[in-house]
Design a protein around this motif. Sequence first.
Motif, mmCIF file in Angstrom:
data_model
loop_
_atom_site.group_PDB
_atom_site.id
_atom_site.type_symbol
_atom_site.label_atom_id
_atom_site.label_comp_id
_atom_site.label_asym_id
_atom_site.label_seq_id
_atom_site.Cartn_x
_atom_site.Cartn_y
_atom_site.Cartn_z
ATOM 1 N N MET A 149 -11.831 35.800 -34.617
ATOM 2 C CA MET A 149 -11.272 34.489 -34.847
ATOM 3 C C MET A 149 -12.130 33.453 -34.125
ATOM 4 O O MET A 149 -12.521 33.659 -32.986
ATOM 5 N N LYS A 150 -12.418 32.353 -34.796
ATOM 6 C CA LYS A 150 -13.230 31.309 -34.200
ATOM 7 C C LYS A 150 -12.422 30.509 -33.194
ATOM 8 O O LYS A 150 -11.214 30.365 -33.313
ATOM 9 N N PHE A 151 -13.120 29.955 -32.199
ATOM 10 C CA PHE A 151 -12.479 29.184 -31.140
ATOM 11 C C PHE A 151 -11.650 28.029 -31.701
ATOM 12 O O PHE A 151 -10.520 27.819 -31.311
ATOM 13 N N CYS A 152 -12.209 27.262 -32.677
ATOM 14 C CA CYS A 152 -11.489 26.104 -33.210
ATOM 15 C C CYS A 152 -10.231 26.532 -33.969
ATOM 16 O O CYS A 152 -9.273 25.782 -34.036
ATOM 17 N N GLU A 153 -10.217 27.730 -34.528
ATOM 18 C CA GLU A 153 -9.021 28.196 -35.215
ATOM 19 C C GLU A 153 -7.911 28.527 -34.228
ATOM 20 O O GLU A 153 -6.738 28.413 -34.542
ATOM 21 N N LEU A 154 -8.270 28.917 -33.027
ATOM 22 C CA LEU A 154 -7.260 29.189 -32.013
ATOM 23 C C LEU A 154 -6.574 27.919 -31.531
ATOM 24 O O LEU A 154 -5.365 27.858 -31.391
ATOM 25 N N MET A 203 -6.749 24.773 -32.955
ATOM 26 C CA MET A 203 -6.306 23.886 -34.029
ATOM 27 C C MET A 203 -6.411 22.419 -33.625
ATOM 28 O O MET A 203 -5.544 21.608 -33.923
ATOM 29 N N GLU A 204 -7.460 22.104 -32.913
ATOM 30 C CA GLU A 204 -7.788 20.728 -32.565
ATOM 31 C C GLU A 204 -9.159 20.437 -33.158
ATOM 32 O O GLU A 204 -10.084 21.215 -32.979
ATOM 33 N N PHE A 205 -9.270 19.319 -33.870
ATOM 34 C CA PHE A 205 -10.513 19.027 -34.566
ATOM 35 C C PHE A 205 -11.060 17.667 -34.171
ATOM 36 O O PHE A 205 -10.313 16.701 -34.013
ATOM 37 N N PHE A 206 -12.372 17.610 -34.064
ATOM 38 C CA PHE A 206 -13.100 16.392 -33.763
ATOM 39 C C PHE A 206 -14.101 16.189 -34.897
ATOM 40 O O PHE A 206 -14.943 17.036 -35.128
ATOM 41 N N VAL A 207 -13.968 15.083 -35.634
ATOM 42 C CA VAL A 207 -14.850 14.789 -36.759
ATOM 43 C C VAL A 207 -15.747 13.618 -36.356
ATOM 44 O O VAL A 207 -15.244 12.583 -35.918
ATOM 45 N N ALA A 208 -17.061 13.778 -36.498
ATOM 46 C CA ALA A 208 -18.004 12.722 -36.123
ATOM 47 C C ALA A 208 -18.822 12.296 -37.337
ATOM 48 O O ALA A 208 -19.208 13.122 -38.164
ATOM 49 N N ASP A 209 -19.043 10.997 -37.431
ATOM 50 C CA ASP A 209 -19.872 10.438 -38.494
ATOM 51 C C ASP A 209 -20.591 9.225 -37.915
ATOM 52 O O ASP A 209 -20.005 8.479 -37.131
ATOM 53 N N SER A 210 -21.832 9.043 -38.288
ATOM 54 C CA SER A 210 -22.571 7.908 -37.737
ATOM 55 C C SER A 210 -22.054 6.585 -38.280
ATOM 56 O O SER A 210 -21.943 5.607 -37.547
ATOM 57 N N ARG A 251 -5.648 22.657 -42.840
ATOM 58 C CA ARG A 251 -5.507 23.776 -41.900
ATOM 59 C C ARG A 251 -4.322 23.599 -40.962
ATOM 60 O O ARG A 251 -4.031 24.468 -40.157
ATOM 61 N N GLY A 252 -3.656 22.440 -41.017
ATOM 62 C CA GLY A 252 -2.486 22.197 -40.181
ATOM 63 C C GLY A 252 -2.795 22.030 -38.710
ATOM 64 O O GLY A 252 -2.122 22.605 -37.858
ATOM 65 N N PRO A 253 -3.800 21.225 -38.370
ATOM 66 C CA PRO A 253 -4.166 21.076 -36.958
ATOM 67 C C PRO A 253 -3.094 20.348 -36.161
ATOM 68 O O PRO A 253 -2.299 19.575 -36.709
ATOM 69 N N LEU A 254 -3.090 20.594 -34.872
ATOM 70 C CA LEU A 254 -2.188 19.894 -33.971
ATOM 71 C C LEU A 254 -2.708 18.504 -33.646
ATOM 72 O O LEU A 254 -1.938 17.596 -33.351
ATOM 73 N N TRP A 255 -4.039 18.344 -33.690
ATOM 74 C CA TRP A 255 -4.664 17.103 -33.261
ATOM 75 C C TRP A 255 -5.975 16.917 -34.006
ATOM 76 O O TRP A 255 -6.735 17.860 -34.173
ATOM 77 N N VAL A 256 -6.238 15.682 -34.470
ATOM 78 C CA VAL A 256 -7.508 15.354 -35.122
ATOM 79 C C VAL A 256 -7.981 14.014 -34.579
ATOM 80 O O VAL A 256 -7.198 13.063 -34.490
ATOM 81 N N SER A 257 -9.259 13.942 -34.243
ATOM 82 C CA SER A 257 -9.862 12.699 -33.779
ATOM 83 C C SER A 257 -11.160 12.470 -34.525
ATOM 84 O O SER A 257 -11.885 13.414 -34.814
ATOM 85 N N VAL A 258 -11.436 11.198 -34.838
ATOM 86 C CA VAL A 258 -12.657 10.816 -35.530
ATOM 87 C C VAL A 258 -13.452 9.886 -34.622
ATOM 88 O O VAL A 258 -12.880 8.990 -34.005
#
Length: 82
Positions: free
Chosen positions: A1-6, A8-15, A33-40
């Motif tokens: 299992m990948k770390f980010c799947e454990l 369920m917090e995601f960080f999305v970056a775009d220039s 994926r039903g994350p608990l937290w998402v930040s851009v």
Amino acid sequence: MKFCELLMEFFVADSVINSGRSMDEALEAVTERGPLWVSVAALVANQAGLEGRVRRWPGVEFAVARVSTRSYVGKGSTDTGA
């Protein structure tokens, strides 16, 4: 299992966020994926594009270094049109 799947917090970056179309696509894929937290994070965002994303994604945190009233949509495969 990948770390980010454990966590369920995601960080999305775009220039650059212009219209927000590609950010919407990324956030749709992440939120499925039903994350608990998402930040851009973005360096620059068009004001209208950013406001639209904030309205569409109220549970997502947005951090932008600079907001601009100008908009540029490239003609190539990148935000800069290269």
